[in-house]
Design a protein around this motif. Structure first.
Motif, PDB file in Angstrom:
ATOM      1  N   UNK A   6      -1.394  -9.831   3.901  1.00  0.00           N
ATOM      2  CA  UNK A   6      -2.620  -9.250   3.340  1.00  0.00           C
ATOM      3  C   UNK A   6      -2.410  -8.830   1.888  1.00  0.00           C
ATOM      4  N   UNK A   7      -1.250  -8.256   1.585  1.00  0.00           N
ATOM      5  CA  UNK A   7      -0.953  -7.876   0.195  1.00  0.00           C
ATOM      6  C   UNK A   7      -0.892  -9.107  -0.709  1.00  0.00           C
ATOM      7  N   UNK A   8      -0.290 -10.175  -0.221  1.00  0.00           N
ATOM      8  CA  UNK A   8      -0.225 -11.408  -1.010  1.00  0.00           C
ATOM      9  C   UNK A   8      -1.627 -11.948  -1.279  1.00  0.00           C
ATOM     10  N   UNK A  55      -2.280 -17.927  -2.531  1.00  0.00           N
ATOM     11  CA  UNK A  55      -1.125 -17.020  -2.544  1.00  0.00           C
ATOM     12  C   UNK A  55      -0.687 -16.685  -1.123  1.00  0.00           C
ATOM     13  N   UNK A  56      -1.645 -16.509  -0.222  1.00  0.00           N
ATOM     14  CA  UNK A  56      -1.296 -16.238   1.179  1.00  0.00           C
ATOM     15  C   UNK A  56      -0.611 -17.449   1.805  1.00  0.00           C
ATOM     16  N   UNK A  57      -1.114 -18.636   1.508  1.00  0.00           N
ATOM     17  CA  UNK A  57      -0.499 -19.857   2.054  1.00  0.00           C
ATOM     18  C   UNK A  57       0.922 -20.049   1.528  1.00  0.00           C
ATOM     19  N   UNK A  58       1.120 -19.792   0.248  1.00  0.00           N
ATOM     20  CA  UNK A  58       2.460 -19.912  -0.326  1.00  0.00           C
ATOM     21  C   UNK A  58       3.417 -18.909   0.298  1.00  0.00           C
ATOM     22  N   UNK A  72       4.506  -6.531  -1.551  1.00  0.00           N
ATOM     23  CA  UNK A  72       4.184  -5.127  -1.830  1.00  0.00           C
ATOM     24  C   UNK A  72       3.908  -4.920  -3.317  1.00  0.00           C
ATOM     25  N   UNK A  73       4.680  -5.551  -4.169  1.00  0.00           N
ATOM     26  CA  UNK A  73       4.434  -5.444  -5.612  1.00  0.00           C
ATOM     27  C   UNK A  73       3.092  -6.079  -5.957  1.00  0.00           C
ATOM     28  N   UNK A  74       2.785  -7.207  -5.322  1.00  0.00           N
ATOM     29  CA  UNK A  74       1.469  -7.816  -5.536  1.00  0.00           C
ATOM     30  C   UNK A  74       0.355  -6.876  -5.138  1.00  0.00           C
ATOM     31  N   UNK A  75       0.523  -6.214  -4.002  1.00  0.00           N
ATOM     32  CA  UNK A  75      -0.467  -5.233  -3.581  1.00  0.00           C
ATOM     33  C   UNK A  75      -0.572  -4.077  -4.561  1.00  0.00           C
ATOM     34  N   UNK A  76       0.568  -3.622  -5.047  1.00  0.00           N
ATOM     35  CA  UNK A  76       0.601  -2.534  -6.031  1.00  0.00           C
ATOM     36  C   UNK A  76      -0.154  -2.933  -7.303  1.00  0.00           C
ATOM     37  N   UNK A 124       1.149  -0.746  -0.380  1.00  0.00           N
ATOM     38  CA  UNK A 124       2.384  -1.471  -0.697  1.00  0.00           C
ATOM     39  C   UNK A 124       3.621  -0.619  -0.478  1.00  0.00           C
ATOM     40  N   UNK A 125       3.565   0.635  -0.898  1.00  0.00           N
ATOM     41  CA  UNK A 125       4.704   1.535  -0.693  1.00  0.00           C
ATOM     42  C   UNK A 125       4.931   1.790   0.792  1.00  0.00           C
TER      43      UNK A 125
END
Length: 103
Positions: free
Chosen positions: A14-16, A37-40, A74-78, A86-87
């Motif tokens: 989901x974050x991706x 991005x989710x597929x990758x 998580x960084x993508x979500x951030x 993400x945290x």
């Protein structure tokens, strides 16, 4: 793999996707970027670090790969505005990874 680990993988996915939506600035472009991005992310997970991975890695490399993919998501979500989510994802993944390693 535990249900908790599976739920965390879904959260990372989901974050991706959220990052893709943000990077594509929403709309149709954002939707395509979210899907891409989710597929990758899912393909990389499936090929290298899933329990049925096509490419077999050592246990240490698998753990490192999983940590790296969760961190990237998580960084993508951030970046996309999901900082708390993400945290929490990273902290929860660490707890589950340690608990599963202790088994």
């Amino acid at each position: 793999m535990s249900a908790a680990a599976f739920a965390l993988e879904a959260a990372a996915l989901a974050c991706a996707a959220r990052w893709g939506w943000w990077a594509g600035s929403g709309g149709a472009t954002g939707a395509l970027a979210a899907l891409g991005s989710a597929a990758l992310w899912a393909t990389t997970w499936g090929v290298f670090v899933s329990p049925r991975a096509r490419v077999r890695l050592s246990p240490a490399a698998t753990t490192f790969g999983r940590a790296l993919l969760v961190a990237v998501a998580a960084v993508g979500g951030l970046i996309a505005g999901w900082g708390t989510f993400g945290a929490a994802l990273v902290i929860a993944w660490l707890v589950v990874a340690v608990a599963e390693a202790a088994r």
